[in-house]
Design a protein around this motif. Sequence first.
Motif, PDB file in Angstrom:
ATOM      1  N   THR A  62      38.354   4.776-105.604  1.00 23.17           N
ATOM      2  CA  THR A  62      39.634   4.793-106.315  1.00 23.17           C
ATOM      3  C   THR A  62      40.028   3.448-106.908  1.00 23.17           C
ATOM      4  N   SER A  63      39.238   2.406-106.722  1.00 24.36           N
ATOM      5  CA  SER A  63      39.665   1.064-107.121  1.00 24.36           C
ATOM      6  C   SER A  63      39.945   0.963-108.616  1.00 24.36           C
ATOM      7  N   LEU A  64      39.188   1.688-109.445  1.00 26.20           N
ATOM      8  CA  LEU A  64      39.426   1.612-110.892  1.00 26.20           C
ATOM      9  C   LEU A  64      40.715   2.314-111.304  1.00 26.20           C
ATOM     10  N   ARG A  65      41.309   3.066-110.399  1.00 29.38           N
ATOM     11  CA  ARG A  65      42.595   3.690-110.687  1.00 29.38           C
ATOM     12  C   ARG A  65      43.736   2.675-110.569  1.00 29.38           C
ATOM     13  N   SER A  66      43.517   1.609-109.812  1.00 23.75           N
ATOM     14  CA  SER A  66      44.535   0.582-109.617  1.00 23.75           C
ATOM     15  C   SER A  66      44.541  -0.384-110.796  1.00 23.75           C
ATOM     16  N   GLU A  67      45.683  -0.543-111.454  1.00 25.89           N
ATOM     17  CA  GLU A  67      45.756  -1.469-112.583  1.00 25.89           C
ATOM     18  C   GLU A  67      45.598  -2.915-112.136  1.00 25.89           C
ATOM     19  N   ASN A  68      45.919  -3.212-110.896  1.00 26.25           N
ATOM     20  CA  ASN A  68      45.736  -4.569-110.405  1.00 26.25           C
ATOM     21  C   ASN A  68      44.268  -4.934-110.243  1.00 26.25           C
ATOM     22  N   PHE A  69      43.404  -3.928-110.133  1.00 25.79           N
ATOM     23  CA  PHE A  69      41.969  -4.198-110.081  1.00 25.79           C
ATOM     24  C   PHE A  69      41.538  -5.021-111.283  1.00 25.79           C
ATOM     25  N   TYR A  70      42.038  -4.676-112.459  1.00 25.03           N
ATOM     26  CA  TYR A  70      41.623  -5.346-113.692  1.00 25.03           C
ATOM     27  C   TYR A  70      42.217  -6.754-113.778  1.00 25.03           C
ATOM     28  N   TYR A  71      43.402  -6.934-113.212  1.00 26.40           N
ATOM     29  CA  TYR A  71      44.001  -8.265-113.169  1.00 26.40           C
ATOM     30  C   TYR A  71      43.134  -9.195-112.317  1.00 26.40           C
ATOM     31  N   TYR A  72      42.742  -8.738-111.127  1.00 28.69           N
ATOM     32  CA  TYR A  72      41.913  -9.565-110.255  1.00 28.69           C
ATOM     33  C   TYR A  72      40.524  -9.772-110.867  1.00 28.69           C
ATOM     34  N   ALA A  73      39.979  -8.731-111.472  1.00 26.60           N
ATOM     35  CA  ALA A  73      38.672  -8.858-112.113  1.00 26.60           C
ATOM     36  C   ALA A  73      38.716  -9.887-113.239  1.00 26.60           C
ATOM     37  N   ASP A  74      39.807  -9.893-113.994  1.00 23.82           N
ATOM     38  CA  ASP A  74      39.956 -10.848-115.093  1.00 23.82           C
ATOM     39  C   ASP A  74      39.955 -12.284-114.563  1.00 23.82           C
ATOM     40  N   ARG A  75      40.701 -12.522-113.506  1.00 24.98           N
ATOM     41  CA  ARG A  75      40.749 -13.872-112.917  1.00 24.98           C
ATOM     42  C   ARG A  75      39.378 -14.283-112.378  1.00 24.98           C
ATOM     43  N   LEU A  76      38.715 -13.360-111.678  1.00 21.34           N
ATOM     44  CA  LEU A  76      37.407 -13.661-111.109  1.00 21.34           C
ATOM     45  C   LEU A  76      36.396 -13.978-112.204  1.00 21.34           C
ATOM     46  N   LEU A  77      36.390 -13.183-113.262  1.00 26.11           N
ATOM     47  CA  LEU A  77      35.419 -13.382-114.334  1.00 26.11           C
ATOM     48  C   LEU A  77      35.691 -14.669-115.114  1.00 26.11           C
ATOM     49  N   GLN A  78      36.942 -15.058-115.247  1.00 26.85           N
ATOM     50  CA  GLN A  78      37.236 -16.330-115.905  1.00 26.85           C
ATOM     51  C   GLN A  78      36.615 -17.491-115.129  1.00 26.85           C
ATOM     52  N   ILE A  79      36.721 -17.461-113.800  1.00 29.36           N
ATOM     53  CA  ILE A  79      36.124 -18.510-112.976  1.00 29.36           C
ATOM     54  C   ILE A  79      34.601 -18.447-113.065  1.00 29.36           C
ATOM     55  N   TYR A  80      34.069 -17.227-113.057  1.00 29.38           N
ATOM     56  CA  TYR A  80      32.621 -17.021-113.141  1.00 29.38           C
ATOM     57  C   TYR A  80      32.064 -17.577-114.457  1.00 29.38           C
ATOM     58  N   HIS A  81      32.695 -17.236-115.576  1.00 26.43           N
ATOM     59  CA  HIS A  81      32.238 -17.728-116.882  1.00 26.43           C
ATOM     60  C   HIS A  81      32.439 -19.243-117.005  1.00 26.43           C
ATOM     61  N   TRP A  82      33.478 -19.744-116.411  1.00 24.28           N
ATOM     62  CA  TRP A  82      33.752 -21.179-116.424  1.00 24.28           C
ATOM     63  C   TRP A  82      32.598 -21.925-115.739  1.00 24.28           C
ATOM     64  N   TYR A  83      32.191 -21.438-114.576  1.00 24.51           N
ATOM     65  CA  TYR A  83      31.077 -22.062-113.852  1.00 24.51           C
ATOM     66  C   TYR A  83      29.782 -21.952-114.656  1.00 24.51           C
ATOM     67  N   ARG A  84      29.482 -20.762-115.140  1.00 23.87           N
ATOM     68  CA  ARG A  84      28.246 -20.562-115.902  1.00 23.87           C
ATOM     69  C   ARG A  84      28.226 -21.422-117.154  1.00 23.87           C
ATOM     70  N   GLY A  85      29.356 -21.464-117.852  1.00 24.79           N
ATOM     71  CA  GLY A  85      29.410 -22.227-119.090  1.00 24.79           C
ATOM     72  C   GLY A  85      29.128 -23.702-118.891  1.00 24.79           C
ATOM     73  N   HIS A  86      29.469 -24.219-117.704  1.00 24.50           N
ATOM     74  CA  HIS A  86      29.254 -25.642-117.450  1.00 24.50           C
ATOM     75  C   HIS A  86      27.822 -25.943-117.014  1.00 24.50           C
ATOM     76  N   PHE A  87      27.240 -25.096-116.159  1.00 24.58           N
ATOM     77  CA  PHE A  87      25.939 -25.412-115.574  1.00 24.58           C
ATOM     78  C   PHE A  87      24.767 -24.658-116.207  1.00 24.58           C
ATOM     79  N   GLN A  88      25.021 -23.544-116.865  1.00 26.41           N
ATOM     80  CA  GLN A  88      23.931 -22.767-117.441  1.00 26.41           C
ATOM     81  C   GLN A  88      23.263 -23.557-118.553  1.00 26.41           C
ATOM     82  N   PRO A  89      21.934 -23.684-118.538  1.00 29.53           N
ATOM     83  CA  PRO A  89      21.244 -24.412-119.605  1.00 29.53           C
ATOM     84  C   PRO A  89      21.546 -23.799-120.975  1.00 29.53           C
ATOM     85  N   SER A  90      21.565 -24.636-121.998  1.00 30.18           N
ATOM     86  CA  SER A  90      21.856 -24.169-123.350  1.00 30.18           C
ATOM     87  C   SER A  90      20.785 -23.193-123.813  1.00 30.18           C
TER      88      SER A  90
END
Length: 665
Positions: free
Chosen positions: A390-418
């Motif tokens: 049922t997690s995708l039924r919760s609108e807060n799921f997407y809020y938390y996913a958005d925050r998590l993915l921003q941190i994830y992309h931030w880390y990757r963008g800094h250390f991932q080779p070009s």
Amino acid sequence: MRLLGLLLLIAATLCLQILAGGIGNRYYLEKEQFLIEILHHVHEPLLNDQWRLLGEQLVTDKDQYVVFNDRMTTFLEAFNVGKLLNQKAYYNPLYEDHYQQTLGLYNFFYNTRDWYTLWQNICWARLHMNPGLFVQALTQVLLKRDDYQPLIMPKIYELWPESFLDMRTVREARNLNFANWIRYGNMTDFEEVHRQEMEPIKVDGDLRNTPEWFKAMADVTIFRMKQKPRGNKLGYLLEDVDWLAYWYYLNTGINLVEDKTDQLQEWWYYQLDQILARYKLERYGQQMAYEKLRLIQDERNSQLISWQNLRFATEDTETTRSINEYLEVLESTVDEAIASHSLLLKNGTSIDLSVNSNWLIGLKELFPFEWTQLQMETAKQPQLLLDPRTSLRSENFYYYADRLLQIYHWYRGHFQPSTQRSFVPTNLKINDVEISPLITFDQPVDLDLSNLLHTRHFHLAGQFLWPFTLQQRQFRLQQKDFTYILKVSSNITKSTIFRIFLTTPEGKSLNRQPFYLLDSFLTMIYQGDNRIKRDSMDFKGFVGDHISLTELNQFVNLAQNEEFDFPLNISTANCGFPRRLILPRGGGGNPLKMRLFVVATNYDFKAQQGNELDCDFSKGISRWDELPLGYPFERFLEEDHRAEEVSGDHVLWKDVEIWHEDHLA
């Protein structure tokens, strides 16, 4: 004893065989019929005397297993002292203790040497185990053992409709009394449908609306109840059973994978990113805020029944506090790691993230994706957000996913080779893309609620029968098939990969826009002008519809009577995304304006073919090349439109429109 001896004799000859042409023989059909019966009303006591007799004892002879490991020993010890989860308790694999018990039972299933041992263990688990734990372990085995993968397991929302439907619907369905209808008729809440052609007509295997279908369903009385009004503006997406089940199966497939590789982690976060992008596109289409989501403190939901009449609750304060604290700590840790280029691992070792591939070690340490690492105490109680069904039924799921993915992309963008420039094709230009009309509509569909009916209706004089079925008529989002044609010119002949994303036409920063991957494919580009035609039915990673639980039972019976050749191509891949949901709901009076982004990259001859659509990760993850999944949006682009990946002759931006047609009667 005579019955048990007969079962042993039958079991000795049973093996999973497939006839030429993909037709199930009698051994396959006997297994499928057993599977249907053992899962039928799995939340109620088992009434079949044969299976009750067979399931009196768990097979503990170690010679009957390929491996008898410590997990099985621990599980058996816990059962003997009464420490396993109560049959009426709420089951959630997010909770560590539940997960470990599932792992133990799974090994008692997976490690069996032969069908008879598995057969007996399934019957034992059906009698003695918590039904949620039992279904979870059995699902894993059918996903992961090659010799049993052809067997069709009912969808999770057919086994437990109460976890996907509102409380009122569940209550009314459970009050349906077939005996009273036979005696009195006139049930105001339901309508009987004579010789109904169930919707949708087109399902995998093309079995509906055929002479065989009418023959199979001839003795089944079909009742239908109407869908209740949705309580959420985005309810047509958030309450869509296939949308919800997709996330459940995706995580179920990953959950018990022993070797969780970097590729599997990347794939999980890519799927989460795609779900979030698809959700944001729906919000954009409904003129709701989508770039920056907010936490909903008083989240409303249609009341659900999750387990033995326990009601799913909205997210409580403890859950909110725990998740926010987790994300704040993660953000701080990533910030420090970027500033210092170092990370202190959980084992006390400090690593330099700028050396070799150490950044991948840090990625795996900082961003877990398996259920047990995301557990919290509140997962022991039914909450929308914390249950994988049922997690995708919760609108807060997407809020938390958005925050998590921003941190994830931030880390990757800094250390991932070009990205190497060799992936950017030269001597090639994408000139245009022609696309047929993009049209969505509300499609009628019948959802099988038969497992909500009382089991007494399906047993007569010791025989398992299926005299009637209850279907709920719903309306869901669907789109018409469409095609597009890429016009590409090239000075040379070469293999090229194309990726086509759908996004909004707004916003100056690409980093704040959702990009949803519609299609990706490998093709040969020839010198001169090229026209490449693609059909939406051929897009990879998507699946269609399947026959219902009732129809499956009836077709198996027909085949066992040698009146039907049972095809083995009628099940849909559980980890495939519903094809009908690839487009957001279009506009009515005015079209929904969107953009396509097309990007071409060189082929590096390192394509890999996996089987992740069937939730099988043993062969790795499918990919066209060595570029990160989601490229070029797997990390933050430094200068938006000036970034090399999104400008030049090898990319194209195209404005498109999506219309919505009202086909409701």
